[in-house]
Motif scaffolding. Structure first.
Motif, PDB file in Angstrom:
ATOM      1  N   ALA A 165      52.015  20.535  35.774  1.00 21.31           N
ATOM      2  CA  ALA A 165      52.063  19.456  36.463  1.00 21.31           C
ATOM      3  C   ALA A 165      50.860  19.390  37.527  1.00 21.31           C
ATOM      4  N   ILE A 166      50.372  20.310  37.892  1.00 19.21           N
ATOM      5  CA  ILE A 166      49.539  20.331  39.082  1.00 19.21           C
ATOM      6  C   ILE A 166      47.801  19.908  38.224  1.00 19.21           C
ATOM      7  N   MET A 167      47.807  20.838  37.166  1.00 20.57           N
ATOM      8  CA  MET A 167      46.666  20.450  36.396  1.00 20.57           C
ATOM      9  C   MET A 167      46.327  19.254  35.987  1.00 20.57           C
ATOM     10  N   GLU A 168      47.713  18.521  35.606  1.00 23.20           N
ATOM     11  CA  GLU A 168      47.525  17.393  34.818  1.00 23.20           C
ATOM     12  C   GLU A 168      47.066  16.106  35.898  1.00 23.20           C
ATOM     13  N   ALA A 169      47.922  16.463  37.152  1.00 21.32           N
ATOM     14  CA  ALA A 169      47.718  15.553  38.190  1.00 21.32           C
ATOM     15  C   ALA A 169      46.597  15.410  38.852  1.00 21.32           C
ATOM     16  N   ASN A 170      45.875  16.629  38.924  1.00 14.50           N
ATOM     17  CA  ASN A 170      44.556  16.683  39.706  1.00 14.50           C
ATOM     18  C   ASN A 170      43.407  16.976  38.667  1.00 14.50           C
ATOM     19  N   LYS A 171      43.522  17.054  37.268  1.00 21.07           N
ATOM     20  CA  LYS A 171      42.364  17.207  36.481  1.00 21.07           C
ATOM     21  C   LYS A 171      41.726  18.679  36.609  1.00 21.07           C
ATOM     22  N   VAL A 172      42.524  19.816  36.742  1.00 21.17           N
ATOM     23  CA  VAL A 172      42.133  20.940  36.985  1.00 21.17           C
ATOM     24  C   VAL A 172      41.489  21.639  35.734  1.00 21.17           C
ATOM     25  N   PRO A 173      40.313  22.105  35.741  1.00 15.78           N
ATOM     26  CA  PRO A 173      39.963  22.623  34.266  1.00 15.78           C
ATOM     27  C   PRO A 173      40.564  23.772  33.769  1.00 15.78           C
ATOM     28  N   SER A 174      40.902  24.976  34.824  1.00 13.76           N
ATOM     29  CA  SER A 174      41.710  25.890  34.380  1.00 13.76           C
ATOM     30  C   SER A 174      42.368  26.687  35.673  1.00 13.76           C
ATOM     31  N   ILE A 175      43.480  27.376  35.176  1.00 13.79           N
ATOM     32  CA  ILE A 175      44.096  28.158  36.179  1.00 13.79           C
ATOM     33  C   ILE A 175      44.447  29.321  35.473  1.00 13.79           C
ATOM     34  N   SER A 176      44.372  30.666  36.036  1.00 19.80           N
ATOM     35  CA  SER A 176      44.570  31.829  35.709  1.00 19.80           C
ATOM     36  C   SER A 176      45.617  32.358  36.656  1.00 19.80           C
ATOM     37  N   VAL A 177      46.516  33.288  36.191  1.00 18.23           N
ATOM     38  CA  VAL A 177      47.464  33.834  37.105  1.00 18.23           C
ATOM     39  C   VAL A 177      47.965  35.018  36.574  1.00 18.23           C
ATOM     40  N   ALA A 178      48.414  36.041  37.441  1.00 23.32           N
ATOM     41  CA  ALA A 178      48.749  37.371  37.021  1.00 23.32           C
ATOM     42  C   ALA A 178      49.916  37.833  38.310  1.00 23.32           C
ATOM     43  N   ILE A 179      51.070  38.654  37.744  1.00 21.88           N
ATOM     44  CA  ILE A 179      51.808  38.969  38.862  1.00 21.88           C
ATOM     45  C   ILE A 179      52.236  40.337  38.534  1.00 21.88           C
ATOM     46  N   ALA A 180      52.417  41.233  39.360  1.00 21.96           N
ATOM     47  CA  ALA A 180      52.547  42.777  39.025  1.00 21.96           C
ATOM     48  C   ALA A 180      53.727  43.264  39.737  1.00 21.96           C
ATOM     49  N   ARG A 181      54.501  44.159  39.509  1.00 22.21           N
ATOM     50  CA  ARG A 181      55.444  45.209  40.419  1.00 22.21           C
ATOM     51  C   ARG A 181      55.313  46.399  39.743  1.00 22.21           C
ATOM     52  N   GLY A 182      55.161  47.188  40.911  1.00 21.23           N
ATOM     53  CA  GLY A 182      55.086  48.667  40.657  1.00 21.23           C
ATOM     54  C   GLY A 182      53.839  48.916  39.600  1.00 21.23           C
ATOM     55  N   ASP A 183      53.807  49.695  38.837  1.00 28.32           N
ATOM     56  CA  ASP A 183      52.550  50.049  37.739  1.00 28.32           C
ATOM     57  C   ASP A 183      52.477  49.028  36.662  1.00 28.32           C
ATOM     58  N   SER A 184      53.227  48.033  36.582  1.00 25.28           N
ATOM     59  CA  SER A 184      53.462  47.103  35.638  1.00 25.28           C
ATOM     60  C   SER A 184      52.926  45.674  35.780  1.00 25.28           C
ATOM     61  N   ILE A 185      52.272  44.991  34.945  1.00 24.54           N
ATOM     62  CA  ILE A 185      51.989  43.654  35.091  1.00 24.54           C
ATOM     63  C   ILE A 185      53.113  42.803  34.437  1.00 24.54           C
TER      64      ILE A 185
END
Length: 378
Positions: free
Chosen positions: A44-64
């Motif tokens: 939704a954010i990318m479409e509304a704001n014409k964002v070229p790209s977004i990359s995300v990551a989330i980790a807990r302990g030693d695991s992504i």
């Protein structure tokens, strides 16, 4: 249809195409349904704001738990973003620089409560208010040294970057008595990277690479102006979808680091005390924990600032250690939740993106207490 309308329509098709073919997490066979709300928020954010790209990551302990990229790192060449794409971090460079500085502190090369001028060259800090020697290294770390707001961009093809000595001689004036006021200053962290270089005998990028990034196995993190990284880097785009020329600063330690979402979330977990596979610790766990503690020893400031980090004692019921970044073509956030051993990363190659909103959706997906409190306060 005029040329501007045609360009906007083409950009919309590029973004929508990116959203419809978003990459799966590395090593994943299918999307993790826990993050469906976060995915919807990103789209939704990318479409509304014409964002070229977004990359995300989330980790807990030693695991992504999840890493995924949406859209294009380079729209002109059709290069898709991946979790290993390197983004400009903007001010998330500050906890990286603080980490490098603390390596020298642990080695006894730098003393936090010594005047910063002790470690500088011909150009010294000068005081319009207070005493120059009260501007200590610790106060530079916590934005309480008395320096004002500062940013200086040098674009490719423009004027040459001046030296740090020149920057200090021009702008290194204390306009508040050191220790009496919190005032965010990029120049302060530029001075810290200068102290790292002068104390170590290496350039700041070289010291960071040799003494922090390589031992930690963070091969997707470096100091750069955006050029020289080839297909690995996300192009920075302005609000009209135009690529921004490479640029650097006279405060590289505040703003000049690039990283992938994959490596930045690992950096966050290491700061939470997690042992990275195959990595060599460059700081003790005690020092990393101290960096995340509020430092009110700089006088009457009382600001919730650690060394390189901002601190929120109640982010929907959890303590959050974090830093965000924003500048032309960049919006980023790195948030750590020690009670959950959780790190959250959001990187975008456009300015003004609601990265905090995305990060909150990601945290809510795996932290029930956070999710419940967020819903209760909605």
């Amino acid at each position: 249809m005029n040329a501007r309308a045609i360009k906007d329509l083409c950009l919309r098709f590029v973004v929508l195409g990116a959203l419809s073919a978003a990459a799966l997490p590395l090593g994943a066979q299918s999307p993790d349904p826990r993050f469906n709300d976060a995915r919807d928020t990103i789209r939704a954010i990318m479409e509304a704001n014409k964002v070229p790209s977004i990359s995300v990551a989330i980790a807990r302990g030693d695991s992504i738990l999840w890493e995924e990229s949406f859209g294009y790192a380079d729209m002109e060449r059709g290069i898709r973003a991946t979790p290993r794409t390197m983004y400009s971090l903007a001010s998330i460079s500050k906890p990286v620089t603080a980490t490098a500085l603390m390596v020298l502190v642990e080695r006894g090369k730098v003393v936090l409560d010594q005047p910063a001028n002790r470690y500088l060259g011909a150009a010294k800090l000068r005081a319009f208010e207070g005493l120059a020697d009260s501007a200590t290294v610790r106060r530079l770390l916590t934005h309480t040294a008395g320096l004002p707001l500062h940013y200086q961009f040098f674009y490719a093809g423009g004027s040459a970057v001046h030296s740090m000595d020149t920057a200090i001689s021009r702008y290194g004036v204390l306009v508040y008595p050191p220790g009496e006021m919190y005032f965010y200053s990029n120049l302060g962290y530029g001075i810290l990277d200068h102290i790292i270089a002068r104390t170590s005998g290496m350039s700041y990028p070289e010291f960071l690479r040799r003494e922090v990034l390589e031992p930690l196995g963070l091969s997707d993190m470096t100091v750069s102006d955006g050029s020289g990284l080839g297909d690995r880097a996300a192009i920075r785009y302005d609000n009209e979808g135009k690529p921004i020329p490479p640029y650097t600063f006279d405060h590289v330690g505040a703003s000049g680091v690039y990283s992938s979402a994959h490596d930045l979330v690992r950096f966050g977990q290491w700061h939470l005390g997690v042992a990275l596979p195959g990595a060599k610790d460059v700081l003790t766990r005690e020092t990393r924990a101290r960096m995340q503690s509020s430092d009110a020893s700089s006088g009457e400031v009382g600001a919730a600032r650690g060394w390189g980090w901002g601190i929120a004692e109640d982010d929907f019921g959890l303590r959050r250690i974090s830093h965000g970044g924003g500048m032309p073509g960049v919006a980023t956030v790195l948030a750590l939740y020690p009670a959950e051993s959780l790190s959250v990363v959001v990187l975008a190659n456009a300015g003004g993106v609601q990265t905090a909103r995305i990060a909150a959706a990601m945290a809510a997906a795996v932290a029930p207490r956070y999710a419940a409190e967020r819903m209760a306060r909605a």
